[in-house]
Enzyme design. Structure first.
Site, PDB file in Angstrom:
ATOM      1  N   GLU A 228      -1.427 -10.143  -1.647  1.00 32.42           N
ATOM      2  CA  GLU A 228      -1.286  -8.524  -1.310  1.00 32.42           C
ATOM      3  C   GLU A 228       0.166  -8.408  -0.508  1.00 32.42           C
ATOM      4  OE1 GLU A 228      -3.788  -4.589   0.083  1.00 32.42           O
ATOM      5  OE2 GLU A 228      -4.654  -6.649   0.485  1.00 32.42           O
ATOM      6  N   ASP A 337      14.456  -7.192  -1.244  1.00 25.94           N
ATOM      7  CA  ASP A 337      13.469  -7.811  -0.597  1.00 25.94           C
ATOM      8  C   ASP A 337      13.276  -9.209  -1.226  1.00 25.94           C
ATOM      9  OD1 ASP A 337      11.075  -7.934   1.069  1.00 25.94           O
ATOM     10  OD2 ASP A 337       9.518  -7.461  -0.308  1.00 25.94           O
TER      11      ASP A 337
END
Length: 487
Positions: A228, A337
């Protein structure tokens, strides 16, 4: 050593071509007929459909099909003229109420097999058809005979075409024709006899626009949660209980809906051997599924913790990432990212970049420097962390941090510092020191990536060329050393 060097320049045989390519669907799915459809009803193909994988069935308009099973938006079917079975979009086929011989008519543009009177009216009254459009269909009341349906302004007229014992055809008794073509030729020329002009054959409207990437959520099964992150949960799953895939689950409440379509279109258009390949999306309803290829060895950060990789292995991985980022740079796509956690590892130490561009989909309060701060500050260039100014040059900064992760076997950068302290120290000129496991020439590359002035940082193309030259020099030196040992 030779195998490692050779792997740098090779293209994997199974490089994905987008969608669910044939190389991804070699296992045959369960074709057992649905018990609810024991009689295998007869259908007709309304449109041409070209199979996009080995599990799909190519059909041509007019093909008659046996349908064995309904699966979401698809049917499992077999052509009467063949043995192959596969998926066909359900909206490309229509059920035939009864089997009637069509002889050679199936190859003609005006013959529509198996449609009803009501369906004929619907087709003729739909664009692009106009006054004078016509079709021949099988008679619903008299097996083996036909009907002529003609659009006359805003209504449709129907005429029975009867068959004589000798096979000739007629609309009016005593005026028979040896073939359907000759019958139509006569009434095209003498249309006043039936008060309905025959101008041109009925045209099927373009099949409903279908996004080949959009799939029903029911086709995917979640098997094991892999992790996650900022972009939601990631699961290992199966497509149609057959093809292993990775499924990223994003809540629509966390997304900027207006950007989703544009961003997904970007992802669909990107194809490179060092990028994770998008396979499908499920964007209708919640949550959103983004389905990609599955990399079985997980993310690079976790893989680095094994500490069994040589410097050449680490450099090879860094080169692969630089190669993928050079492609994104050419396409003017900013990752936002870039980090070891977003690089996935497959067989033979293949590395592929994941999650490129997804940060733009998240709402500002989810992906920001304020509040609970989900932005990865320690990987983010100062201009992006302070002012949200993202660019290819801010990705270069992040790549320098990724190099630090790689050559420290997954060590967290700025360990012991808070996010705020990290930003303050970087602004004052502080840079991460050279790790003991990092060659000095690689550390110099890191420092180039961390230039305070973004414009002074190199391009990914330049980084790729520099790192490749370092790799080849080290590989050649290593090969010479090995040769001397065994002399």
């Amino acid at each position: 050593m030779a195998s490692l060097v050779n792997s740098r320049g090779s293209v994997p045989d199974n490089c994905s071509l987008g969608y669910f390519g044939a190389d991804l669907v070699s296992p045959q799915p369960d074709w057992d007929p649905d018990p609810a459809l024991p009689t295998s009803p007869l259908f007709v193909a309304l449109y041409d459909f070209a199979a996009r994988s080995t599990n799909e069935l190519s059909v041509s308009r007019g093909d008659k099909l046996r349908v064995y099973k309904e699966v979401g938006e698809y049917v499992v079917a077999r052509r009467l003229s063949g043995k192959s079975i596969g998926y066909v979009p359900a909206n490309y086929v229509a059920k035939i109420s009864q089997e009637t011989p069509s002889h050679h008519l199936g190859t003609t543009p005006w013959y529509f097999s198996g449609i009803s009177r009501h369906e004929a009216e619907r087709l003729l009254l739909s664009p692009p058809n106009e006054h004078g459009s016509f079709l021949i269909r099988d008679s619903e009341s008299s097996k083996g005979e036909y009907s002529l349906s003609v659009r006359n302004q805003a209504k449709v007229s129907h005429f029975r075409i009867c068959k004589c014992p000798d096979g000739s055809l007629y609309v009016q008794k005593g005026h028979a024709f040896p073939s359907m073509e000759e019958l139509l030729a006569f009434y095209t020329e003498n249309w006043k006899v039936i008060q309905s002009p025959l101008v041109k054959p009925c045209v099927l409207k373009t099949p409903p626009e279908k996004d080949e990437w959009e799939r029903p959520r029911s086709e995917f099964t979640l098997r094991k949660k892999l992790g996650e992150g900022n972009f939601g949960e990631v699961w290992e799953g199966l497509w149609r209980n057959t093809v292993p895939v990775a499924i990223k689950i994003i809540k629509q409440a966390d997304m900027k809906a207006e950007d989703f379509t544009k961003e997904i279109q970007n992802l669909k258009s990107l194809k490179h051997e060092k990028l994770i390949q998008l396979h499908a999306v499920c964007s209708r309803g919640e949550p959103v599924f983004i389905i990609t290829e599955l990399m079985k060895k997980g993310n690079l950060h976790s893989y680095l913790n094994r500490k069994s990789l040589s410097t050449l292995h680490l450099l090879d991985m860094a080169c692969q990432v630089a190669d993928g980022m050079t492609y994104l740079e050419e396409k003017h796509i900013v990752h936002r990212d870039l980090a070891a956690r977003n690089i996935l590892v497959g067989d033979d130490l293949t590395c592929k970049i994941a999650d490129f561009g997804l940060a733009r989909l998240l709402k500002d309060d989810i992906y920001s420097t304020s509040g609970s701060t989900k932005i990865p500050v320690k990987w983010t260039a100062p201009e992006a962390a302070n002012y949200r100014t993202y660019s290819l040059k801010s990705d270069i900064w992040s790549y320098g941090i990724l190099l630090y992760e790689v050559f420290t076997y997954g060590q967290t950068p700025y360990e012991g510092m808070t996010n705020q302290e990290t930003i303050q120290q970087i602004t004052r000129g502080y840079r991460l020191p050279r790790p003991s496991t990092c060659p000095s020439e690689i550390y110099l590359v890191m420092l180039e990536c961390w230039k305070g002035n973004a414009e002074e940082r190199p391009t990914f193309f330049a980084l790729r060329e520099k790192l490749n030259s370092i790799y080849m020099a080290d590989a050649n030196l290593f090969a010479v050393c090995i040769q001397r040992i065994y002399q």
